[in-house]
Scaffold this active site. Structure first.
Site, PDB file in Angstrom:
ATOM      1  N   LYS A 130       2.151  -1.241   4.246  1.00 24.14           N
ATOM      2  CA  LYS A 130       1.129  -2.084   4.870  1.00 24.14           C
ATOM      3  C   LYS A 130       1.599  -2.676   6.191  1.00 24.14           C
ATOM      4  CE  LYS A 130      -1.776  -2.871   0.893  1.00 24.14           C
ATOM      5  NZ  LYS A 130      -2.315  -3.810  -0.114  1.00 24.14           N
TER       6      LYS A 130
ATOM      7  N   ARG B 122       1.951  -0.576  -6.853  1.00 21.07           N
ATOM      8  CA  ARG B 122       1.013   0.441  -6.375  1.00 21.07           C
ATOM      9  C   ARG B 122       1.565   0.987  -5.060  1.00 21.07           C
ATOM     10  NH1 ARG B 122      -3.417   0.795  -2.888  1.00 21.07           N
ATOM     11  NH2 ARG B 122      -5.077   2.203  -3.594  1.00 21.07           N
TER      12      ARG B 122
END
Length: 303
Positions: free
Chosen positions: A249, A283
């Site tokens: 991210k 995840r």
């Protein structure tokens, strides 16, 4: 905290960290791993070939499972800051053939559907999905909680304050939220997650079938994301298993000044620290590497 039984799988929370592998059936994933090559790609089918077809998703899933993935998370709409929304019909065209193929090829694998739409969840659960992963924590579609309850499907409730007006775009680093404001970050996240927990329970979803996700990257600045990971144990203290999704991210990119394809080490650091703070599921995109990170971290903190 009770164990969670899904099909033939048991999640014994606290015993080890479980790994969710990301299957992006999109052309515009922020991480560059979308299985559809371009926005004007034709609808995929069971016989679709190459990286843009179902066959590509099956092969990626095969690699994930061999590398230690416990869950395959299938999504058909990019959730990167500033991305264009996808209607339910287009989303189903993307994900339903993939879920059907995965269920046929890997009958013992657990599949989650990454969607906030009730109709997409309904279709996915009917063809082989087991878990609903909702980035809006049951607040975007009031019918979704009822769908999950009807199918006795566990739900992952993710905190989200995404607002396109607060997005900053930087070349190579991607999109990030710069103007998100909280009175008290952790208390606000906890309060809003528990509101979604109440929505789930009111719809008939059992408490042991609820998993919380603090929403790393969703309506949070770089410093917010770092603080959430550092204080993840306070989310875990709410009494529900916690999923952590920091993979590739932009807060890692902004911290290290690196593009998505060079964030594996940064992701590894966030995963490892997250596990020490109580993360139950990670995840991730890089399943092979992160499964090893999780196994090593577990050996240190869970032995």
């Amino acid at each position: 905290m009770k164990s969670l039984k899904i099909a033939d799988h048991t999640f014994d929370w606290g015993a080890r960290t479980y790994v969710m592998g990301i299957l992006n059936v999109t052309p515009d994933s922020f991480s560059g791993d979308g299985l559809l090559p371009r926005p004007d790609s034709p609808p995929i089918s069971r016989n679709g070939g190459g990286e843009g077809g179902v066959r590509g998703a099956v092969e990626q899933a095969r690699s994930f499972l061999a590398s230690g993935a416990d869950i395959l998370d299938v999504g058909g709409e990019s959730t990167r800051p500033g991305s264009e929304p996808v209607n339910a019909e287009a989303e189903m065209v993307r994900v339903i053939p993939v879920i059907e193929a995965l269920a046929a090829e890997f009958p013992n694998a657990l599949i989650s559907i990454d969607t906030y739409k009730a109709s997409v969840s309904e279709a996915a659960l009917k063809v082989g999905a087991h878990i609903v992963n909702d980035v809006w924590a049951l607040r975007a579609d009031p019918e979704l909680a009822g769908v999950a309850a009807k199918h006795n499907a566990p739900v992952i409730l993710m905190h989200n304050r995404s607002n396109p007006a607060t997005v900053e775009v930087r070349e190579q680093l991607g999109n990030a939220y710069i103007g998100s404001e909280y009175d008290d970050l952790i208390e606000d996240v906890k309060r809003e997650l528990m509101h979604s927990v109440r929505l789930a329970e009111q719809a008939g979803i059992e408490s042991e079938r609820i998993i919380l996700d603090p929403g790393i990257g969703f309506g949070k600045t770089v410093s917010h994301n770092l603080e959430l990971i550092r204080r993840l144990d306070e989310i875990r203290a709410l009494g529900y298993p916690v999923l952590l999704g920091p993979s590739r991210k932009s807060f890692i990119g902004f911290t290290l000044d690196l593009p998505p394809d060079q964030r594996v080490e940064g992701t590894a650091a966030t995963v490892s620290v997250g596990i020490t703070r109580g993360a139950d599921i990670i995840r991730v995109h890089d399943v092979e590497h992160m499964a090893r990170v999780a196994k090593m971290t577990d050996a240190i903190v869970r032995s």
